[in-house]
Design an enzyme around this catalytic site. Structure first.
Site, PDB file in Angstrom:
ATOM      1  N   TRP A 133       0.838  -1.360  -0.026  1.00  0.00           N
ATOM      2  CA  TRP A 133      -0.009  -0.125  -0.012  1.00  0.00           C
ATOM      3  C   TRP A 133       0.870   1.363   0.021  1.00  0.00           C
ATOM      4  O   TRP A 133       0.259   2.234  -0.240  1.00  0.00           O
ATOM      5  CB  TRP A 133      -0.956  -0.232   1.292  1.00  0.00           C
ATOM      6  CG  TRP A 133      -0.218  -0.251   2.442  1.00  0.00           C
ATOM      7  CD1 TRP A 133       0.063  -1.527   3.172  1.00  0.00           C
ATOM      8  CD2 TRP A 133       0.569   0.512   3.106  1.00  0.00           C
ATOM      9  NE1 TRP A 133       0.772  -1.481   4.141  1.00  0.00           N
ATOM     10  CE2 TRP A 133       1.194  -0.359   4.193  1.00  0.00           C
ATOM     11  CE3 TRP A 133       1.244   1.832   2.969  1.00  0.00           C
ATOM     12  CZ2 TRP A 133       2.007   0.192   5.307  1.00  0.00           C
ATOM     13  CZ3 TRP A 133       2.097   2.467   4.175  1.00  0.00           C
ATOM     14  CH2 TRP A 133       2.421   1.524   5.165  1.00  0.00           C
ATOM     15  N   LYS A 157      -2.652  -8.840  -7.086  1.00  0.00           N
ATOM     16  CA  LYS A 157      -3.292  -8.849  -5.744  1.00  0.00           C
ATOM     17  C   LYS A 157      -2.675  -7.682  -4.973  1.00  0.00           C
ATOM     18  O   LYS A 157      -1.498  -7.724  -4.446  1.00  0.00           O
ATOM     19  CB  LYS A 157      -2.862 -10.127  -4.923  1.00  0.00           C
ATOM     20  CG  LYS A 157      -3.917 -10.419  -3.567  1.00  0.00           C
ATOM     21  CD  LYS A 157      -2.776 -10.093  -2.408  1.00  0.00           C
ATOM     22  CE  LYS A 157      -3.680 -10.111  -1.147  1.00  0.00           C
ATOM     23  NZ  LYS A 157      -4.149  -8.751  -0.765  1.00  0.00           N
ATOM     24  N   HIS A 158      -3.460  -6.751  -4.605  1.00  0.00           N
ATOM     25  CA  HIS A 158      -3.023  -5.539  -4.132  1.00  0.00           C
ATOM     26  C   HIS A 158      -3.174  -5.556  -2.428  1.00  0.00           C
ATOM     27  O   HIS A 158      -4.001  -6.425  -2.379  1.00  0.00           O
ATOM     28  CB  HIS A 158      -3.711  -4.224  -4.489  1.00  0.00           C
ATOM     29  CG  HIS A 158      -2.695  -2.786  -4.900  1.00  0.00           C
ATOM     30  ND1 HIS A 158      -2.037  -2.867  -3.735  1.00  0.00           N
ATOM     31  CD2 HIS A 158      -2.830  -1.928  -5.633  1.00  0.00           C
ATOM     32  CE1 HIS A 158      -1.215  -1.695  -3.993  1.00  0.00           C
ATOM     33  NE2 HIS A 158      -1.649  -1.103  -5.123  1.00  0.00           N
ATOM     34  N   ALA A 159      -2.528  -4.737  -1.841  1.00  0.00           N
ATOM     35  CA  ALA A 159      -2.892  -4.609  -0.375  1.00  0.00           C
ATOM     36  C   ALA A 159      -4.361  -4.252  -0.090  1.00  0.00           C
ATOM     37  O   ALA A 159      -4.866  -3.553  -0.990  1.00  0.00           O
ATOM     38  CB  ALA A 159      -1.985  -3.556   0.454  1.00  0.00           C
ATOM     39  N   GLY A 209       6.966  -6.377  -0.686  1.00  0.00           N
ATOM     40  CA  GLY A 209       6.297  -6.511   0.700  1.00  0.00           C
ATOM     41  C   GLY A 209       7.116  -6.690   1.764  1.00  0.00           C
ATOM     42  O   GLY A 209       8.464  -6.668   1.783  1.00  0.00           O
ATOM     43  N   SER A 210       6.563  -7.417   2.769  1.00  0.00           N
ATOM     44  CA  SER A 210       7.616  -7.890   4.054  1.00  0.00           C
ATOM     45  C   SER A 210       8.443  -9.007   3.732  1.00  0.00           C
ATOM     46  O   SER A 210       8.149  -9.762   2.720  1.00  0.00           O
ATOM     47  CB  SER A 210       6.493  -8.103   5.110  1.00  0.00           C
ATOM     48  OG  SER A 210       5.891  -9.183   5.073  1.00  0.00           O
ATOM     49  N   GLU A 231      11.117  -7.950  -3.571  1.00  0.00           N
ATOM     50  CA  GLU A 231      11.346  -6.637  -3.252  1.00  0.00           C
ATOM     51  C   GLU A 231      11.157  -6.453  -1.868  1.00  0.00           C
ATOM     52  O   GLU A 231       9.808  -6.315  -1.552  1.00  0.00           O
ATOM     53  CB  GLU A 231      11.227  -5.413  -4.049  1.00  0.00           C
ATOM     54  CG  GLU A 231      12.039  -4.429  -3.831  1.00  0.00           C
ATOM     55  CD  GLU A 231      11.372  -3.335  -2.804  1.00  0.00           C
ATOM     56  OE1 GLU A 231      11.432  -3.472  -1.722  1.00  0.00           O
ATOM     57  OE2 GLU A 231      10.591  -2.350  -3.398  1.00  0.00           O
ATOM     58  N   LEU A 232      11.785  -6.822  -0.810  1.00  0.00           N
ATOM     59  CA  LEU A 232      11.336  -6.853   0.422  1.00  0.00           C
ATOM     60  C   LEU A 232      11.646  -5.856   1.219  1.00  0.00           C
ATOM     61  O   LEU A 232      12.125  -4.566   0.945  1.00  0.00           O
ATOM     62  CB  LEU A 232      11.816  -8.286   1.001  1.00  0.00           C
ATOM     63  CG  LEU A 232      11.388  -9.404   0.176  1.00  0.00           C
ATOM     64  CD1 LEU A 232      12.067 -10.621   0.900  1.00  0.00           C
ATOM     65  CD2 LEU A 232      10.127  -9.608  -0.073  1.00  0.00           C
ATOM     66  N   CYS A 265      10.472   1.488   1.759  1.00  0.00           N
ATOM     67  CA  CYS A 265      11.387   0.739   2.142  1.00  0.00           C
ATOM     68  C   CYS A 265      12.706   1.158   1.731  1.00  0.00           C
ATOM     69  O   CYS A 265      13.625   0.588   2.421  1.00  0.00           O
ATOM     70  CB  CYS A 265      11.168  -0.723   1.133  1.00  0.00           C
ATOM     71  SG  CYS A 265      10.776  -0.158  -0.457  1.00  0.00           S
ATOM     72  N   GLU A 362      13.499  -3.342  10.712  1.00  0.00           N
ATOM     73  CA  GLU A 362      13.094  -2.224   9.895  1.00  0.00           C
ATOM     74  C   GLU A 362      12.088  -1.321  10.725  1.00  0.00           C
ATOM     75  O   GLU A 362      11.209  -1.870  11.346  1.00  0.00           O
ATOM     76  CB  GLU A 362      12.345  -2.655   8.560  1.00  0.00           C
ATOM     77  CG  GLU A 362      11.850  -1.678   7.985  1.00  0.00           C
ATOM     78  CD  GLU A 362      11.248  -2.076   6.621  1.00  0.00           C
ATOM     79  OE1 GLU A 362      10.821  -3.099   6.300  1.00  0.00           O
ATOM     80  OE2 GLU A 362      11.139  -1.247   5.548  1.00  0.00           O
TER      81      GLU A 362
HETATM   82  O1  LIG Z   1       8.928   1.198  -0.662  1.00  0.00           O
HETATM   83  C1  LIG Z   1       9.851   1.032  -1.535  1.00  0.00           C
HETATM   84  C2  LIG Z   1       9.768   1.863  -3.057  1.00  0.00           C
HETATM   85  C3  LIG Z   1      10.128   3.280  -3.057  1.00  0.00           C
HETATM   86  C4  LIG Z   1      10.399   3.620  -4.393  1.00  0.00           C
HETATM   87  O2  LIG Z   1      10.422   3.224  -5.500  1.00  0.00           O
HETATM   88  O3  LIG Z   1      10.531   5.004  -4.309  1.00  0.00           O
END
Ligand SMILES: O=CCCC(=O)O
Length: 470
Positions: A133, A157-159, A209-210, A231-232, A265, A362
């Protein structure tokens, strides 16, 4: 978690959705499969026209789309508008570059006893995208734009807290002209991911995500032998050395930590500062963080809006409390705002120790950890001292040190004297528990391609079976 829009600035539930039934999911996968067969037969030029139309629609509807995102997850309206603009730019980038990225790549035919040898990039089919999200449009677009240009189709499948943005995305690609089923939003809970990814028509998955969600997808994909890009999380270091421009570093540190209300992230999260400049940096940084205005995300004067959920707000406060209880010092912030909405003030915590949660976890909110180090080697040790490896920042005007940071920081991205940012032109992704695979650039597009080797001999009379058998 219900599939619903709850405004994080007020805590009010605005719209709820029933999850799709098994039959509806099955029909959606069927449409994605059919659309894939259709899409792979279209030209890159045609797909480029559709993606350019998507960019135009995004630009035309920017303010309305941004308002929706702000209402669903609390980012400031200004940040939401910038996100829409960035998505349109990514569409234009891939529309323009796909022919180059997907062109056949000649190989040294003589070296492999062929008359012609080359690599051809071809689509692989419907790809499941499990998305978070925090950048509800951008995270999806950086998968969807290259995937659709390559001729794949997407199942999103979105949040569960951003269903309206998820539906808007499906509608966007349909309105842009892509065939029915080319991009479909599945309104489902996490429990349905196994069913979708196990379906033989779905060929791969991408997840942002996580770490936990990454492990779960990787397990299913491993069982089903399907490709994944993950991509975590990240706990990005931001190292400040004595030669750094301290005013600029403190300014960027503040933006880097509090962008997207601290929920990125690649936000800098751990500020690792050389002892020679620690006090001077800490003073500037805490002053900048305290000066940020927290409030209504629709107000143009607001710098930091609410956290996206009550649980998210409570979690960062628990991490701060844990550190304080074990001896850490709070330089600013540290207490949630009273009243409706899930607001948390920009916070700086120092005197951190390995036994504190903030040391290794995190922190997904506007909370910075400040670490004092006495040498380059110690800075690298602390910077690489978590299980994550997504982004990283180093501030130094010493060219030799810049080179060393580029090599020694164990992360997917190293930004020197600047803020970690994703660009369509550059690969994006992590190492270690931050995941694997790359998004964006040509590499991101090729992650979901069949990288096909083609070898052409002269024919039976001249090349012979022997040559081929070697
Ligand atoms: O949350 C991570 C991605 C942030 C971004 O691509 O700018």
């Amino acid at each position: 978690m219900p599939i619903a829009t709850t405004n994080p600035a007020t805590g009010q539930v605005l719209k709820s959705y029933d999850p799709m039934s098994e039959e509806q999911i099955d029909a959606a996968i069927g449409r994605a499969d059919l659309a894939y067969r259709q899409l792979r037969g279209t030209t890159i030029a045609q797909r480029g026209r559709w993606l350019t139309a998507a960019a135009e629609l995004l630009e035309a509807d920017r303010d309305e789309t941004a308002r929706l995102m702000t209402t669903e997850m609390g980012k400031t309206y200004a940040a939401a508008k910038a996100e829409v603009t960035k998505c349109a730019a990514a569409c234009r980038f891939y529309a323009a570059k796909a022919a180059e990225f997907l062109a056949d790549e000649p190989a040294d035919a003589g070296a492999v006893k062929a008359i012609r040898a080359f690599v051809r990039y071809q689509p692989i089919g419907p790809v499941l995208a499990v998305m978070p999200w925090n950048f509800p449009l951008w995270q999806v677009m950086r998968f969807a734009a290259p995937a659709l240009m390559a001729g794949n189709t997407g199942l999103l499948k979105h949040a569960s807290n951003v269903p309206q943005t998820a539906l808007l995305l499906e509608d966007l690609f349909r309105r842009a002209g892509f065939p029915e089923g080319a991009f479909t939003t599945l309104l489902v809970g996490s429990a349905e991911v196994d069913r979708v990814l196990s379906d033989p028509r779905v060929r791969a998955a991408t997840l942002t995500g996580s770490e936990g969600a990454g492990r779960s997808i990787a397990q299913i994909a491993g069982r089903e032998l399907k490709k994944t890009v993950l991509e975590l999380g990240g706990s990005d270091p931001f190292v400040v050395m004595p030669s750094a421009d301290l005013d600029r570093a403190a300014e960027v540190a503040t933006t880097a930590r509090c962008q997207n209300n601290g929920q990125s992230c690649i936000a800098a999260k751990r500020f690792i500062v050389h002892a020679d400049v620690f006090d001077a940096f800490a003073e500037r940084f805490a002053a900048n963080m305290s000066a940020l205005r927290v409030g209504d995300p629709m107000d143009p004067d607001t710098d930091v809006g609410p956290l996206a959920s009550e649980g998210g707000r409570d979690e960062i406060h628990a991490q701060v409390r844990d550190a304080v209880d074990k001896g850490a010092t709070v330089l600013c912030g540290g207490e949630p705002h009273a009243g409706p909405g899930w607001f948390y003030p920009p916070t700086v915590v120092t005197d951190l120790r390995p036994e504190m949660r903030m040391w290794s976890e995190e922190v997904f909110g506007p909370v910075a950890g400040l670490y004092r180090v006495s040498s380059y080697d110690e800075a690298i040790e602390v910077a690489n001292g978590t299980a994550f490896g997504l982004g990283s920042n180093a501030w130094t005007r010493d060219p030799a040190e810049q080179e060393r940071f580029a090599t020694d920081l164990d992360a997917g991205n190293v930004f020197v004297n600047g803020m970690t940012t994703s660009y369509p032109e550059l690969p994006f992704g992590g190492v270690r528990n931050s995941g694997y695979g790359r998004e964006l650039s040509a590499l991101g597009m090729r992650e979901f391609c069949n990288i096909k080797t083609v070898w052409v001999g002269e024919g039976a009379a001249s090349a012979g079976a022997g040559a081929h058998a070697e």
